[in-house]
Design an enzyme around this catalytic site. Structure first.
Site, PDB file in Angstrom:
ATOM      1  CG  HIS A   7      -2.044  -1.045   1.408  1.00 40.07           C
ATOM      2  ND1 HIS A   7      -1.788  -2.075   2.301  1.00 40.07           N
ATOM      3  CD2 HIS A   7      -2.919  -1.273   0.831  1.00 40.07           C
ATOM      4  CE1 HIS A   7      -2.808  -2.817   2.114  1.00 40.07           C
ATOM      5  NE2 HIS A   7      -3.367  -2.507   1.075  1.00 40.07           N
ATOM      6  CE  LYS A  22      -1.778  -8.860  -3.425  1.00 37.12           C
ATOM      7  NZ  LYS A  22      -2.981 -10.088  -3.393  1.00 37.12           N
TER       8      LYS A  22
END
Ligand code: AMP
Length: 302
Positions: free
Chosen positions: A37, A149
């Site tokens: 993140h 991802k």
């Protein structure tokens, strides 16, 4: 760092920045933040823009048998991480703020959202597209940053923004991995020590594809190799292991630069996904033999 809970307040802040000629970068998350993140936050900052990060665990994208209740929500730790990164606004709306009066509007993404993750997790991408459309409307950002991802999610969100003419550039950022190669995920916290070891087979399966693709093996062989690596592992149940075109998520016959190897697998109570470009040998810094006796995974950062 300012914490904003209302959509209207976020829109007002964005308007002010815009009036001042500042660019706005937006990073939507479900919290339980990790370096993956934070890499999106840094990418947004590198673009020289103000940065908004949202934390909202979106019930609409979880199926009835999925981990909504168990999903980690370490809000204080998340807030501190974002503060340290110099994020401008943390948007942390309530359920009622995101879905006022139980709002019934849904965004139905195109057919690529019916494949793979969309097939295994029925309704998942409707939930993703719906919440991201509202978040885009709230943040009014120039760019939004997503992780590769979740490759199919990036494709769904990009298609949604294009089709609905939402003026935001969707930027895909590389997958951040642990030192042994496992893709970082908020769900890795579900793994005990043994399962954490077992989960590495997902990266080994992707590395097997890249090794074989380098030798120009047909796609059928690439998929068999992934499946046999996954089948050889204790405690891991493959959901799918396929090679697709990253623009359509349809199967490919001959691997090219758009070919993506995708794996979804259950390890303990975690369902993990990962992917790698088939022809980019440098995505994974190690290669494995496809015959029995997998070599040790080398240090990711070496
Ligand atoms: P999530 O909180 O899991 O919904 O993820 C929020 C965003 O972070 C999504 O765009 C994810 O693709 C991205 N993300 C999750 N894990 C990683 C990772 N290991 N590397 C890069 N981005 C990631």
């Amino acid at each position: 760092m300012r914490i904003v809970e209302q959509v209207a307040e976020l829109q007002a802040a964005s308007r002010e920045w815009r009036r001042a000629g500042e660019a706005i970068g937006f990073v939507p998350t479900m919290g339980a933040l990790h370096q993956g993140h934070l890499s999106l936050v840094r990418a947004a900052q590198a673009g020289g823009s103000r940065v908004i990060v949202s934390i909202f665990v979106n019930p609409l994208q979880f199926g009835p048998t999925e981990d909504l209740a168990a999903y980690p929500r370490p809000f204080d730790a998340d807030r501190e991480m974002l503060e340290r990164e110099g994020v401008d606004i943390l948007f942390h709306p309530s359920m009622g703020e995101m879905y006022p009066d139980g709002s019934a509007t849904r965004v139905l993404p195109g057919p690529l959202a019916d494949r793979l993750e969309g097939d295994r997790r029925r309704g998942h991408f409707i939930g993703v597209a719906t919440v991201v459309a509202r978040l885009f409307g709230a943040a009014c950002a120039d760019r939004a940053y997503f992780g590769q991802k979740d490759a199919q999610q990036v494709a769904v969100v990009r298609g949604m923004a294009r089709d609905l003419a939402i003026p935001v550039e969707v930027v895909a950022c590389p997958t951040v991995r642990e030192t042994d190669g496992l893709a970082m995920s908020s769900r890795n916290g579900y793994l005990d020590a043994r399962e954490r070891e077992q989960a590495l087979v997902i990266v080994q399966a992707l590395a097997a594809v890249q090794a074989l693709a380098g030798e120009r093996a047909p796609v059928g062989e690439l998929e068999s190799a992934m499946n046999s690596v996954l089948a050889g592992a204790d405690g891991v149940t493959a959901d799918y292991a396929v090679v697709v075109d990253c623009r359509t998520f349809l199967p490919v016959e001959v691997a090219d630069e758009f070919s993506l190897a995708l794996v979804a697998a259950r390890v303990g109570r975690a369902r993990l996904i990962d992917n790698a470009a088939v022809l980019a040998a440098d995505v994974l810094p190690f290669r494995i033999a496809t015959t029995p006796g997998l070599p040790e995974v080398k240090n990711w950062n070496a």
